[in-house]
Write an enzyme that holds these catalytic residues in place. Sequence first.
Site, PDB file in Angstrom:
ATOM      1  N   ILE A  14       0.830  -1.207   0.000  1.00 55.59           N
ATOM      2  CA  ILE A  14       0.000   0.000   0.000  1.00 55.59           C
ATOM      3  C   ILE A  14       0.865   1.257   0.000  1.00 55.59           C
ATOM      4  O   ILE A  14       0.645   2.183  -0.779  1.00 55.59           O
ATOM      5  CB  ILE A  14      -0.935   0.010   1.235  1.00 55.59           C
ATOM      6  CG1 ILE A  14      -1.866  -1.203   1.199  1.00 55.59           C
ATOM      7  CG2 ILE A  14      -1.722   1.322   1.320  1.00 55.59           C
ATOM      8  CD1 ILE A  14      -2.731  -1.312  -0.046  1.00 55.59           C
ATOM      9  N   THR A  85      -0.291  -4.552  10.365  1.00 58.37           N
ATOM     10  CA  THR A  85      -0.943  -4.733  11.670  1.00 58.37           C
ATOM     11  C   THR A  85      -1.292  -6.218  11.792  1.00 58.37           C
ATOM     12  O   THR A  85      -2.438  -6.604  11.547  1.00 58.37           O
ATOM     13  CB  THR A  85      -2.222  -3.882  11.786  1.00 58.37           C
ATOM     14  OG1 THR A  85      -2.896  -3.876  10.526  1.00 58.37           O
ATOM     15  CG2 THR A  85      -1.935  -2.473  12.207  1.00 58.37           C
ATOM     16  N   THR A 132      -6.182   4.641  16.010  1.00 52.11           N
ATOM     17  CA  THR A 132      -5.768   6.006  15.636  1.00 52.11           C
ATOM     18  C   THR A 132      -5.585   6.848  16.905  1.00 52.11           C
ATOM     19  O   THR A 132      -4.611   7.597  17.028  1.00 52.11           O
ATOM     20  CB  THR A 132      -6.824   6.640  14.703  1.00 52.11           C
ATOM     21  OG1 THR A 132      -7.097   5.723  13.651  1.00 52.11           O
ATOM     22  CG2 THR A 132      -6.334   7.954  14.118  1.00 52.11           C
ATOM     23  N   LYS A 218     -13.584  -0.143   7.532  1.00 54.87           N
ATOM     24  CA  LYS A 218     -12.633  -1.009   6.826  1.00 54.87           C
ATOM     25  C   LYS A 218     -12.766  -2.469   7.295  1.00 54.87           C
ATOM     26  O   LYS A 218     -12.801  -3.407   6.492  1.00 54.87           O
ATOM     27  CB  LYS A 218     -11.217  -0.487   7.067  1.00 54.87           C
ATOM     28  CG  LYS A 218     -10.119  -1.422   6.703  1.00 54.87           C
ATOM     29  CD  LYS A 218      -9.994  -1.584   5.216  1.00 54.87           C
ATOM     30  CE  LYS A 218      -9.162  -2.802   4.896  1.00 54.87           C
ATOM     31  NZ  LYS A 218      -8.489  -2.736   3.642  1.00 54.87           N
ATOM     32  N   ARG A 225     -17.142  -9.526   3.344  1.00 53.88           N
ATOM     33  CA  ARG A 225     -16.716 -10.431   2.263  1.00 53.88           C
ATOM     34  C   ARG A 225     -16.387 -11.814   2.830  1.00 53.88           C
ATOM     35  O   ARG A 225     -16.745 -12.838   2.256  1.00 53.88           O
ATOM     36  CB  ARG A 225     -15.494  -9.833   1.550  1.00 53.88           C
ATOM     37  CG  ARG A 225     -15.164 -10.528   0.250  1.00 53.88           C
ATOM     38  CD  ARG A 225     -14.594  -9.572  -0.756  1.00 53.88           C
ATOM     39  NE  ARG A 225     -14.021 -10.254  -1.900  1.00 53.88           N
ATOM     40  CZ  ARG A 225     -14.701 -10.545  -3.007  1.00 53.88           C
ATOM     41  NH1 ARG A 225     -15.961 -10.210  -3.104  1.00 53.88           N
ATOM     42  NH2 ARG A 225     -14.104 -11.151  -4.020  1.00 53.88           N
ATOM     43  N   CYS A 272      -5.525  -9.831   4.428  1.00 51.16           N
ATOM     44  CA  CYS A 272      -6.546  -8.851   4.822  1.00 51.16           C
ATOM     45  C   CYS A 272      -7.806  -9.546   5.307  1.00 51.16           C
ATOM     46  O   CYS A 272      -8.168  -9.470   6.474  1.00 51.16           O
ATOM     47  CB  CYS A 272      -6.890  -7.974   3.632  1.00 51.16           C
ATOM     48  SG  CYS A 272      -5.437  -7.278   2.840  1.00 51.16           S
TER      49      CYS A 272
HETATM   50  N1  SAJ Z   1     -12.321 -15.726  -2.403  1.00 53.75           N
HETATM   51  C1  SAJ Z   1     -13.139 -16.839  -2.505  1.00 53.75           C
HETATM   52  N2  SAJ Z   1     -14.348 -16.706  -3.130  1.00 53.75           N
HETATM   53  C2  SAJ Z   1     -14.765 -15.521  -3.645  1.00 53.75           C
HETATM   54  C3  SAJ Z   1     -13.935 -14.386  -3.533  1.00 53.75           C
HETATM   55  C4  SAJ Z   1     -12.720 -14.520  -2.909  1.00 53.75           C
HETATM   56  O1  SAJ Z   1     -12.796 -17.936  -2.054  1.00 53.75           O
HETATM   57  O2  SAJ Z   1     -15.864 -15.499  -4.213  1.00 53.75           O
HETATM   58  C5  SAJ Z   1     -11.007 -15.858  -1.742  1.00 53.75           C
HETATM   59  C6  SAJ Z   1      -9.818 -15.561  -2.668  1.00 53.75           C
HETATM   60  O3  SAJ Z   1      -9.469 -16.677  -3.429  1.00 53.75           O
HETATM   61  C7  SAJ Z   1      -8.762 -15.169  -1.670  1.00 53.75           C
HETATM   62  C8  SAJ Z   1      -9.561 -14.470  -0.567  1.00 53.75           C
HETATM   63  O4  SAJ Z   1     -10.902 -14.862  -0.743  1.00 53.75           O
HETATM   64  O5  SAJ Z   1      -8.133 -16.318  -1.133  1.00 53.75           O
HETATM   65  C9  SAJ Z   1      -9.487 -12.956  -0.574  1.00 53.75           C
HETATM   66  O6  SAJ Z   1      -9.523 -12.475  -1.901  1.00 53.75           O
HETATM   67  P1  SAJ Z   1     -10.321 -11.173  -2.337  1.00 53.75           P
HETATM   68  O7  SAJ Z   1     -10.102 -10.980  -3.783  1.00 53.75           O
HETATM   69  O8  SAJ Z   1     -11.724 -11.268  -1.900  1.00 53.75           O
HETATM   70  O9  SAJ Z   1      -9.712 -10.004  -1.467  1.00 53.75           O
HETATM   71  P2  SAJ Z   1      -8.199  -9.457  -1.161  1.00 53.75           P
HETATM   72  O10 SAJ Z   1      -7.773 -10.060   0.157  1.00 53.75           O
HETATM   73  O11 SAJ Z   1      -7.288  -9.579  -2.293  1.00 53.75           O
HETATM   74  O12 SAJ Z   1      -8.531  -7.882  -0.948  1.00 53.75           O
HETATM   75  C10 SAJ Z   1      -9.491  -7.487   0.005  1.00 53.75           C
HETATM   76  C11 SAJ Z   1     -10.477  -6.486  -0.652  1.00 53.75           C
HETATM   77  N3  SAJ Z   1     -11.615  -6.295   0.212  1.00 53.75           N
HETATM   78  C12 SAJ Z   1     -12.896  -6.466  -0.210  1.00 53.75           C
HETATM   79  O13 SAJ Z   1     -13.162  -6.835  -1.320  1.00 53.75           O
HETATM   80  C13 SAJ Z   1     -13.976  -6.169   0.777  1.00 53.75           C
HETATM   81  C14 SAJ Z   1      -9.765  -5.173  -0.953  1.00 53.75           C
HETATM   82  O14 SAJ Z   1     -10.686  -4.209  -1.439  1.00 53.75           O
HETATM   83  C15 SAJ Z   1      -9.096  -4.649   0.320  1.00 53.75           C
HETATM   84  O15 SAJ Z   1      -8.415  -3.424   0.079  1.00 53.75           O
HETATM   85  C16 SAJ Z   1      -8.099  -5.676   0.766  1.00 53.75           C
HETATM   86  O16 SAJ Z   1      -8.812  -6.884   1.096  1.00 53.75           O
HETATM   87  C17 SAJ Z   1      -7.361  -5.143   1.985  1.00 53.75           C
HETATM   88  O17 SAJ Z   1      -6.239  -4.644   1.817  1.00 53.75           O
HETATM   89  O18 SAJ Z   1      -7.937  -5.150   3.076  1.00 53.75           O
END
Ligand code: SAJ
Length: 425
Positions: A14, A85, A132, A218, A225, A272
Site C-alpha cells: 500500500i 498490523t 488512531t 474497513k 466479504r 486482509c
Molecule cells: N475468495 C473466494 N471466493 C470468492 C472471492 C474470494 O474464495 O468469491 C477468496 C480468494 O481466493 C482469496 C480471498 O478470498 O483467497 C481474498 O480475496 P479477495 O479478492 O476477496 O480479497 P483481497 O484479500 O485480495 O482484498 C481485500 C479487498 N476487500 C474487499 O473486497 C472487501 C480489498 O478491497 C481490500 O483493500 C483488501 O482486502 C485489503 O487490503 O484489506
Amino acid sequence: MNFDTICVVGLGYIGLPTATMFASRRKKVIGVDVNQHAVDTINRGEIHIVEPALDIAVHAAVKEGYLRATTRPEPADAFLVAVPTPFKKGQVEGGIPTPDLSYIQAAADSIAPVLKKGDLVILESTSPVGATEQMAAWLAEARSDLTFPQQAGDNSDIRIAHCPERVLPGHVMHELIENDRIIGGMTERCAGIARDLYAVFVRGECLLTTARTAEMAKLTENAFRDTNIAFANELSIICDKVDIDVWELIRLANRHPRVNILQPGPGVGGHCIAVDPWFIVSETPEEARLIRTAREVNDGKPEWVINKIKLAVAELLQANPDKTAKELTIACYGVAFKPDIDDLRESPALEIVKNIMNDHPGNVLVVEPNIQSLPDVLNEARKVDYETAWERAEVHVMLVDHKSFKGKEMNVSEKKVYIDLRGVW
Ligand code: SAJ
C-alpha cells in the site's frame, strides 16, 4: 492546505503505490522503510513487490526526483503510516488472536522527532477500533511541546486522521485513484485537511467521518466479504455430502434478483480478509458470533480439502490393489492465494499442497504459471506445466482458477481422480 512534502512510512503493497501516486502528481515524497533492501531497490527505480504498472510509475517518480526512499522519516507536511498490523505471535486468547500494534507504535516513535506545528498524520494501516487514538497518544507522549486533537480539538498543532486503504491487490494503481475513500478525522478539521491531501490524486469521492467509524468501516468491508465467502464454502461442503454440483446450484440461485452468492474455494487467503475480521472479534467476542463463525468456516476449509484428497487417494488405491501410495502422482493446479497473482502469502492452496507433499514426497506436481520457482516449503514438489501434470498424474486437484487454466481440452480418464475446488473443470 498545501502539501509540498509528504513522508510515507512503510513501503509495502500500500505504502509504495501511494507514495508513487503523490510523486506522480509532482509532490516531493520521502518514502521510509526499515528494510534497507527495499530502500535501495526503490532508489534504483525498481520495485521489491509485484503489482501491475507499479514498476513503471516508481521508475518515473525516482528518475524525475519526486520520490526518494530512506530508513528514517524526515520533516514533511503530511505523514502517512502504512505499516503491517498483524496478530501478536503465539498470543491467542480463547481461540481469538490479539492484534499487534507494535509496527504502528514504532512508526509513531520514528516520526515524532520530526513533527512540527501544522503537520498532518494519517494512519492508513487496517487497524482495530481505537488504534488512531492510540497512535495520537503515542505521538503526544513523545512531543509534549505540541498539541494533539485529543487535547486541543480543532485547534491542535497536529492533525490526525484514519484513512483506510481499500484497494484490491492486482488492481492497486487503478483503484487508488478511482475508489471512493473514507476519511476519518479525529476532529472535523482533521478530516477536512486529510481530504485536501487525498484530493491530490483521488478521483473517487472522499467521504468524511470520525476516525473510529473509518476504522470500523474497513473491518466491516472485509468481514462482510469473509462472511459471504464462508456461506459459499459451507454450501460447497453441504453439496458435496448430498451429491449436488455446488457450481450449478450457485449459478441457478444467483438468477434470483436479490441473491448473489460468492464462489467457494480451498479457503480464504491473503493478509486482509483472513485477518481483519478477527480485529472485530477480539474487541467484542460476545457479540461478534457470526463474524467469528465465518472465520472458522473459512479457516477450516483447507483441512476439509486435505481430507477429501486423502479419501480420494485411499479409494483409488483400493480400486487398484497392485499400486502403492508411493506410485501415485498428485497434480495440484495453483498455489497463489487467489487467481492471477504471484502472491503466496497466507495461501490456503499452498497449505494444502504442503500437506499433500508431506504424505507423498517426490510425487507432487505443481502447476503455477505466475511464479518462476516453487518456494522452499515445497522443496519436495516439482513445478511442471499444465499439460505435463495432466498427462502424468493420477490425482488432479484444481486449487486456484488462474485464467490460463480455463477452457482447456478435457480428456478425462475413469482411472483418474479429479477434485475441483474452483469450478474450472
Ligand atoms: N475468495 C473466494 N471466493 C470468492 C472471492 C474470494 O474464495 O468469491 C477468496 C480468494 O481466493 C482469496 C480471498 O478470498 O483467497 C481474498 O480475496 P479477495 O479478492 O476477496 O480479497 P483481497 O484479500 O485480495 O482484498 C481485500 C479487498 N476487500 C474487499 O473486497 C472487501 C480489498 O478491497 C481490500 O483493500 C483488501 O482486502 C485489503 O487490503 O484489506
